[in-house]
Design a protein around this motif. Structure first.
Motif, PDB file in Angstrom:
ATOM      1  N   LYS A   1      46.908  51.460  33.106  1.00 44.85           N
ATOM      2  CA  LYS A   1      47.907  52.185  33.150  1.00 44.85           C
ATOM      3  C   LYS A   1      49.055  51.877  33.983  1.00 44.85           C
ATOM      4  CE  LYS A   1      45.612  55.848  34.533  1.00 44.85           C
ATOM      5  NZ  LYS A   1      44.506  55.228  34.596  1.00 44.85           N
ATOM      6  N   SER A   2      48.703  51.666  35.371  1.00 42.75           N
ATOM      7  CA  SER A   2      49.767  51.612  36.400  1.00 42.75           C
ATOM      8  C   SER A   2      50.370  50.251  36.220  1.00 42.75           C
ATOM      9  CB  SER A   2      49.279  51.571  37.776  1.00 42.75           C
ATOM     10  OG  SER A   2      48.165  52.394  37.794  1.00 42.75           O
ATOM     11  N   SER A   3      49.880  49.257  35.936  1.00 40.74           N
ATOM     12  CA  SER A   3      50.339  47.985  35.602  1.00 40.74           C
ATOM     13  C   SER A   3      51.240  47.963  34.327  1.00 40.74           C
ATOM     14  CB  SER A   3      49.636  46.706  35.807  1.00 40.74           C
ATOM     15  OG  SER A   3      48.266  47.079  34.945  1.00 40.74           O
ATOM     16  N   VAL A   4      50.869  48.556  33.483  1.00 43.61           N
ATOM     17  CA  VAL A   4      51.491  48.522  32.019  1.00 43.61           C
ATOM     18  C   VAL A   4      52.578  49.403  32.291  1.00 43.61           C
ATOM     19  CG1 VAL A   4      51.333  48.885  29.549  1.00 43.61           C
ATOM     20  CG2 VAL A   4      49.383  47.721  30.737  1.00 43.61           C
TER      21      VAL A   4
ATOM     22  N   PRO B   1      41.739  56.189  31.410  1.00 44.15           N
ATOM     23  CA  PRO B   1      40.639  56.171  32.512  1.00 44.15           C
ATOM     24  C   PRO B   1      41.074  54.961  33.327  1.00 44.15           C
ATOM     25  CG  PRO B   1      39.893  55.155  30.399  1.00 44.15           C
ATOM     26  CD  PRO B   1      41.110  55.988  30.069  1.00 44.15           C
TER      27      PRO B   1
ATOM     28  N   GLN C   1      40.679  42.477  39.988  1.00 39.17           N
ATOM     29  CA  GLN C   1      41.838  42.862  40.828  1.00 39.17           C
ATOM     30  C   GLN C   1      41.412  43.006  42.342  1.00 39.17           C
ATOM     31  OE1 GLN C   1      42.861  47.070  40.011  1.00 39.17           O
ATOM     32  NE2 GLN C   1      45.125  46.608  40.235  1.00 39.17           N
TER      33      GLN C   1
ATOM     34  N   GLY D   1      41.166  51.925  35.657  1.00 39.60           N
ATOM     35  CA  GLY D   1      41.147  50.407  35.085  1.00 39.60           C
ATOM     36  C   GLY D   1      41.462  50.319  33.674  1.00 39.60           C
TER      37      GLY D   1
ATOM     38  N   ARG E   1      38.183  44.110  34.868  1.00 36.15           N
ATOM     39  CA  ARG E   1      39.652  44.121  35.660  1.00 36.15           C
ATOM     40  C   ARG E   1      39.682  44.544  36.850  1.00 36.15           C
ATOM     41  NH1 ARG E   1      42.565  46.917  30.274  1.00 36.15           N
ATOM     42  NH2 ARG E   1      41.975  45.226  28.553  1.00 36.15           N
ATOM     43  N   ARG E   2      38.905  45.436  36.971  1.00 31.63           N
ATOM     44  CA  ARG E   2      39.103  46.222  38.445  1.00 31.63           C
ATOM     45  C   ARG E   2      38.236  45.235  39.312  1.00 31.63           C
ATOM     46  NH1 ARG E   2      40.591  50.950  39.966  1.00 31.63           N
ATOM     47  NH2 ARG E   2      42.460  50.112  38.889  1.00 31.63           N
TER      48      ARG E   2
ATOM     49  N   SER F   1      43.097  48.393  24.741  1.00 31.42           N
ATOM     50  CA  SER F   1      43.437  47.314  25.163  1.00 31.42           C
ATOM     51  C   SER F   1      42.311  46.405  25.570  1.00 31.42           C
ATOM     52  CB  SER F   1      44.355  47.303  26.547  1.00 31.42           C
ATOM     53  OG  SER F   1      43.278  47.741  27.455  1.00 31.42           O
TER      54      SER F   1
ATOM     55  N   LEU G   1      43.064  43.080  24.316  1.00 34.51           N
ATOM     56  CA  LEU G   1      44.239  42.402  24.507  1.00 34.51           C
ATOM     57  C   LEU G   1      44.470  42.163  25.835  1.00 34.51           C
ATOM     58  CD1 LEU G   1      46.355  45.620  22.801  1.00 34.51           C
ATOM     59  CD2 LEU G   1      45.740  43.358  21.934  1.00 34.51           C
ATOM     60  N   ASP G   2      45.148  41.094  26.101  1.00 29.42           N
ATOM     61  CA  ASP G   2      45.710  40.673  27.476  1.00 29.42           C
ATOM     62  C   ASP G   2      46.955  41.687  28.091  1.00 29.42           C
ATOM     63  OD1 ASP G   2      48.007  39.606  26.573  1.00 29.42           O
ATOM     64  OD2 ASP G   2      47.335  37.479  26.519  1.00 29.42           O
ATOM     65  N   PHE G   3      47.176  41.332  29.160  1.00 27.56           N
ATOM     66  CA  PHE G   3      48.175  42.134  29.586  1.00 27.56           C
ATOM     67  C   PHE G   3      49.501  42.123  29.021  1.00 27.56           C
ATOM     68  CE2 PHE G   3      51.920  42.905  32.579  1.00 27.56           C
ATOM     69  CZ  PHE G   3      51.526  44.313  32.826  1.00 27.56           C
TER      70      PHE G   3
ATOM     71  N   ARG H   1      33.929  57.997  39.313  1.00 32.94           N
ATOM     72  CA  ARG H   1      35.323  58.849  39.453  1.00 32.94           C
ATOM     73  C   ARG H   1      35.788  59.302  38.347  1.00 32.94           C
ATOM     74  NH1 ARG H   1      40.550  57.030  40.951  1.00 32.94           N
ATOM     75  NH2 ARG H   1      39.872  54.631  41.076  1.00 32.94           N
TER      76      ARG H   1
ATOM     77  N   THR I   1      49.194  43.912  25.520  1.00 31.68           N
ATOM     78  CA  THR I   1      49.215  45.651  25.813  1.00 31.68           C
ATOM     79  C   THR I   1      50.705  45.909  26.121  1.00 31.68           C
ATOM     80  OG1 THR I   1      47.225  45.319  26.854  1.00 31.68           O
ATOM     81  CG2 THR I   1      48.124  47.260  27.129  1.00 31.68           C
TER      82      THR I   1
HETATM   83  N1  LIG Z   1      45.533  44.423  28.883  1.00 27.50           N
HETATM   84  C1  LIG Z   1      45.090  43.935  30.105  1.00 27.50           C
HETATM   85  N2  LIG Z   1      44.368  42.891  30.178  1.00 27.50           N
HETATM   86  C2  LIG Z   1      43.885  42.211  31.332  1.00 27.50           C
HETATM   87  N3  LIG Z   1      44.269  42.867  32.360  1.00 27.50           N
HETATM   88  C3  LIG Z   1      44.628  44.044  32.583  1.00 27.50           C
HETATM   89  C4  LIG Z   1      45.240  44.567  31.254  1.00 27.50           C
HETATM   90  N4  LIG Z   1      45.952  45.671  31.802  1.00 27.50           N
HETATM   91  C5  LIG Z   1      45.695  45.627  33.244  1.00 27.50           C
HETATM   92  N5  LIG Z   1      45.120  44.646  33.653  1.00 27.50           N
HETATM   93  C6  LIG Z   1      44.923  44.442  34.763  1.00 27.50           C
HETATM   94  O1  LIG Z   1      43.681  45.289  35.323  1.00 27.50           O
HETATM   95  C7  LIG Z   1      43.709  45.854  36.620  1.00 27.50           C
HETATM   96  C8  LIG Z   1      43.759  47.233  36.494  1.00 27.50           C
HETATM   97  O2  LIG Z   1      44.961  47.754  36.045  1.00 27.50           O
HETATM   98  P1  LIG Z   1      45.872  49.134  36.586  1.00 27.50           P
HETATM   99  O3  LIG Z   1      45.554  48.960  38.085  1.00 27.50           O
HETATM  100  O4  LIG Z   1      46.930  48.923  36.104  1.00 27.50           O
HETATM  101  O5  LIG Z   1      44.823  50.293  36.025  1.00 27.50           O
HETATM  102  P2  LIG Z   1      44.907  51.671  35.912  1.00 27.50           P
HETATM  103  O6  LIG Z   1      44.398  52.319  34.903  1.00 27.50           O
HETATM  104  O7  LIG Z   1      46.120  52.260  36.741  1.00 27.50           O
HETATM  105  O8  LIG Z   1      43.563  52.180  37.167  1.00 27.50           O
HETATM  106  P3  LIG Z   1      43.626  53.470  38.085  1.00 27.50           P
HETATM  107  O9  LIG Z   1      43.597  54.551  37.355  1.00 27.50           O
HETATM  108  O10 LIG Z   1      42.114  53.342  38.556  1.00 27.50           O
HETATM  109  O11 LIG Z   1      44.406  53.191  39.136  1.00 27.50           O
HETATM  110  C9  LIG Z   1      44.913  45.117  37.366  1.00 27.50           C
HETATM  111  O12 LIG Z   1      44.944  43.835  38.037  1.00 27.50           O
HETATM  112  C10 LIG Z   1      45.963  44.809  36.042  1.00 27.50           C
HETATM  113  O13 LIG Z   1      46.820  43.610  36.077  1.00 27.50           O
END
Ligand SMILES: Nc1ncnc2c1ncn2[C@@H]1O[C@H](COP(=O)(O)OP(=O)(O)OP(=O)(O)O)[C@@H](O)[C@H]1O
Ligand SMILES: Nc1ccn([C@H]2C[C@H](O)[C@@H](COP(=O)(O)O)O2)c(=O)n1
Length: 242
Positions: free
Chosen positions: A28-31, A23, A178, A25, A174-175, A220, A223-225, A198, A228
């Motif tokens: 997914k993208s950052s990881v 889902p 961000q 936030g 997180r969102r 996660s 878990l922190d980034f 959404r 994860t």
């Molecule tokens: N495990 C984590 N702990 C804390 N912050 C995290 C973690 N994973 C990601 N983040 C942070 O959370 C924010 C949202 O992450 P990201 O944009 O990757 O989510 P997403 O699932 O791709 O969302 P979307 O589908 O809406 O694009 C970013 O700032 C990212 O650095």
């Protein structure tokens, strides 16, 4: 996984598709981008394609509610994504001549608000899924791909299939952080609209809340980034070896 493990995986010229759904936030993208960087794989953000088509509709007077027009545009719009995880650039337009760098524009609130109408258009989805599969083939099946239906529809035979989840509270926090770091102020209501509403709309056409058979879930929330990323690398290592 050590850097040596990662480079051993790199040397083997075999397919390595890592499919990640989850889902909004959940990270997914950052990881996914970091996993691709560490393993030397290409990276595809499929949400960027839905966002780019939405932007092209908005910029060219095509109502996102007009299903037939959106589907027709899906088949002919120009879209290019740089698969190097260090770049993350996206270009789109009505055609190649009119394409522009839209990397930042596709993240604007007007696009986030309209994108679900495009993502729930089944005709448009068929075409975007075709393009996403072609992108995976174009890098000889060595790619981290993330979205909502990658483990189930786009690449159900991926070597690694992962559902990355996090609690609602974690995702909203997180969102929120961000957006704040990029200088955007949003009320709690706007934030919930952007993340939870959404997801509710998007999940009417794809299920990214529960793992399908054979898909591993990583939660996660606590878990922190870095933790994860380490958990995902462990999964890759356990699944395909090093
Ligand atoms: N495990 C984590 N702990 C804390 N912050 C995290 C973690 N994973 C990601 N983040 C942070 O959370 C924010 C949202 O992450 P990201 O944009 O990757 O989510 P997403 O699932 O791709 O969302 P979307 O589908 O809406 O694009 C970013 O700032 C990212 O650095
Ligand atoms: N494979 C995908 C990827 C994305 N979507 C939808 C879901 C979102 O509303 C929109 C943008 O995605 P994001 O950038 O927020 O990850 O696209 C989808 O339906 N299927």
């Amino acid at each position: 996984m050590s850097e040596q493990d990662a480079s051993q995986m790199l040397r083997i010229g075999r397919s390595l598709v890592i499919a990640i759904d989850g889902p909004s936030g959940s990270g997914k993208s950052s990881v996914a981008r970091e996993i691709a960087r560490r393993l030397g794989l290409a990276y595809q953000d499929t949400g960027a394609m839905y966002r780019a088509l939405t932007l092209v509709c908005l910029e060219n007077g095509v109502s996102v509610q007009n299903q037939a027009a959106v589907e027709e545009l899906a088949e002919r719009f120009y879209f290019e994504q740089w698969f190097d995880p260090g770049v993350g650039m996206v270009a789109a337009g009505l055609d190649a001549e009119r394409a522009l760098d839209v990397t930042d524009e596709i993240r604007e609130p007007r696009v986030s608000e309209a994108v679900s109408a495009v993502a729930t258009n089944l005709g448009a989805r068929t075409e975007l899924i075709r393009r996403q599969r072609a992108a995976i083939e174009s890098v000889r099946n060595r790619m981290v791909v993330e979205g909502r239906d990658i483990t189930t529809v786009v690449a159900p035979k991926a070597e690694v299939r992962l559902l990355l989840t996090a609690s609602e509270a974690a995702r909203l926090a997180r969102r929120g952080a961000q957006l704040a770091s990029s200088g955007e102020q949003q009320s709690a209501e706007q934030l919930a609209q952007q993340v939870l509403a959404r997801d509710a709309k998007d999940s009417t056409v794809v299920d990214f809340q529960r793992a399908a058979d054979g898909v591993v879930t990583i939660d996660s929330s606590d878990l922190d980034f870095d933790q994860t990323v380490a958990a995902v690398l462990r999964l890759v290592h356990e699944t395909v070896g090093g």
